[in-house]
Design an enzyme around this catalytic site. Sequence first.
Site, PDB file in Angstrom:
ATOM      1  N   GLY A 208      41.830  38.463  38.935  1.00 47.94           N
ATOM      2  CA  GLY A 208      40.717  39.073  38.223  1.00 47.94           C
ATOM      3  C   GLY A 208      40.026  38.152  37.229  1.00 47.94           C
ATOM      4  O   GLY A 208      39.178  38.595  36.460  1.00 47.94           O
TER       5      GLY A 208
ATOM      6  N   GLU B   6      51.116  35.837  43.959  1.00 48.22           N
ATOM      7  CA  GLU B   6      49.912  36.075  43.173  1.00 48.22           C
ATOM      8  C   GLU B   6      50.062  35.400  41.803  1.00 48.22           C
ATOM      9  O   GLU B   6      50.699  35.958  40.909  1.00 48.22           O
ATOM     10  CB  GLU B   6      49.650  37.572  43.009  1.00 48.22           C
ATOM     11  CG  GLU B   6      50.881  38.429  42.732  1.00 48.22           C
ATOM     12  CD  GLU B   6      50.532  39.794  42.196  1.00 48.22           C
ATOM     13  OE1 GLU B   6      49.406  40.264  42.402  1.00 48.22           O
ATOM     14  OE2 GLU B   6      51.392  40.393  41.530  1.00 48.22           O
TER      15      GLU B   6
ATOM     16  N   SER C  14      42.264  36.234  43.330  1.00 51.33           N
ATOM     17  CA  SER C  14      40.823  35.947  43.438  1.00 51.33           C
ATOM     18  C   SER C  14      40.438  35.325  44.775  1.00 51.33           C
ATOM     19  O   SER C  14      39.571  34.462  44.848  1.00 51.33           O
ATOM     20  CB  SER C  14      40.369  35.050  42.281  1.00 51.33           C
ATOM     21  OG  SER C  14      40.507  35.728  41.039  1.00 51.33           O
TER      22      SER C  14
ATOM     23  N   HIS D 212      53.860  44.314  41.772  1.00 53.94           N
ATOM     24  CA  HIS D 212      52.563  43.718  41.452  1.00 53.94           C
ATOM     25  C   HIS D 212      52.553  43.297  39.986  1.00 53.94           C
ATOM     26  O   HIS D 212      53.159  43.952  39.134  1.00 53.94           O
ATOM     27  CB  HIS D 212      51.436  44.719  41.730  1.00 53.94           C
ATOM     28  CG  HIS D 212      50.071  44.102  41.652  1.00 53.94           C
ATOM     29  ND1 HIS D 212      49.432  43.877  40.450  1.00 53.94           N
ATOM     30  CD2 HIS D 212      49.228  43.659  42.623  1.00 53.94           C
ATOM     31  CE1 HIS D 212      48.256  43.326  40.688  1.00 53.94           C
ATOM     32  NE2 HIS D 212      48.109  43.177  41.993  1.00 53.94           N
TER      33      HIS D 212
ATOM     34  N   GLU E 277      50.551  43.570  37.641  1.00 53.45           N
ATOM     35  CA  GLU E 277      50.103  44.572  36.670  1.00 53.45           C
ATOM     36  C   GLU E 277      51.204  45.602  36.411  1.00 53.45           C
ATOM     37  O   GLU E 277      51.339  46.100  35.290  1.00 53.45           O
ATOM     38  CB  GLU E 277      48.815  45.234  37.163  1.00 53.45           C
ATOM     39  CG  GLU E 277      47.626  44.276  37.090  1.00 53.45           C
ATOM     40  CD  GLU E 277      46.511  44.626  38.056  1.00 53.45           C
ATOM     41  OE1 GLU E 277      46.537  45.725  38.645  1.00 53.45           O
ATOM     42  OE2 GLU E 277      45.617  43.777  38.220  1.00 53.45           O
TER      43      GLU E 277
ATOM     44  N   LYS F  51      43.308  48.915  43.444  1.00 54.47           N
ATOM     45  CA  LYS F  51      43.773  49.195  42.080  1.00 54.47           C
ATOM     46  C   LYS F  51      43.229  50.568  41.642  1.00 54.47           C
ATOM     47  O   LYS F  51      43.170  51.487  42.455  1.00 54.47           O
ATOM     48  CB  LYS F  51      43.383  48.061  41.142  1.00 54.47           C
ATOM     49  CG  LYS F  51      43.870  46.697  41.651  1.00 54.47           C
ATOM     50  CD  LYS F  51      43.637  45.570  40.680  1.00 54.47           C
ATOM     51  CE  LYS F  51      44.133  44.258  41.273  1.00 54.47           C
ATOM     52  NZ  LYS F  51      44.015  43.137  40.322  1.00 54.47           N
TER      53      LYS F  51
ATOM     54  N   ASN G 277      43.679  45.587  47.886  1.00 55.71           N
ATOM     55  CA  ASN G 277      44.243  46.409  46.815  1.00 55.71           C
ATOM     56  C   ASN G 277      43.112  46.881  45.910  1.00 55.71           C
ATOM     57  O   ASN G 277      42.567  46.099  45.131  1.00 55.71           O
ATOM     58  CB  ASN G 277      45.266  45.595  46.020  1.00 55.71           C
ATOM     59  CG  ASN G 277      45.849  46.377  44.860  1.00 55.71           C
ATOM     60  OD1 ASN G 277      45.790  47.611  44.813  1.00 55.71           O
ATOM     61  ND2 ASN G 277      46.421  45.661  43.904  1.00 55.71           N
TER      62      ASN G 277
END
Length: 249
Positions: A172, A166, A211, A94, A96, A11, A9
């Site tokens: 991140g 996740e 990660s 996701h 985010e 992003k 991904n």
Amino acid sequence: MRTPLLAGNWKMNGSADLVEAFGRAFAEAELPKGLEVVIFPPFPYLEAAQRVFAGTPLRLGAQTLNPLHSGAHTGEVSGRMLCEFGVRYALVGHSERRQLYREGDEQVFDRLLAALSVGLTPVLCVGETLEERDAGRTMEVVLRQVGFAMSRLEPEQRRLIVIAYEPVWAIGTGRTATPEQAQEVMAAIRAYQAEYDRELAAELRLLYGGSMNAGNAAELLAQPDIDGGLVGGASLKVDDFLAICQSAG
């Protein structure tokens, strides 16, 4: 037997040069037999990626999609449009999107249905925040997110879903769930599915996102209920992502 899947991904990152670099590297790469590899680039690079990835093992995914097929929705992209560029997968839910764009379970489910309606494979993302983990609510949060979607689908639709766990606190940040922590959640998701469909539970592909990198991928992928990974930062480095793919053998 479940087909292993590694997804990159990007992003809101990447470039036309990066698309070209991935195409060159994976055209020559030797990957573990049966491994499926998907790249989720930003929308502007889909046309180039469709062209460059032709003849390589790389498949294309979209980072999100609008629940509707068309209409007055400036800035949005529909599943039908994505299919014209060879997209096969779509991320839904996701962290985010859930956190920054306030997509709740209802909105995530609408996108999941939109993906299924045009033949895309949805990758349903679920996971807990650090506060939820510290409060001992990991299983409650994750299984609620899984259950909200899966309980509303027809049996044949459930078999088309991929689930990515996740942990939000590991995205991140450089922090990674230990293989044991990740396996515990994956096993709980599979057991939850087995309560009403044992065959589905055995076939369901579960990815770890949070990660994953070239240094920890092999140990994570060795866990019995982890069938692949949703890779963020490391998927922007050709050599690192290739090493992750090769560790899946």
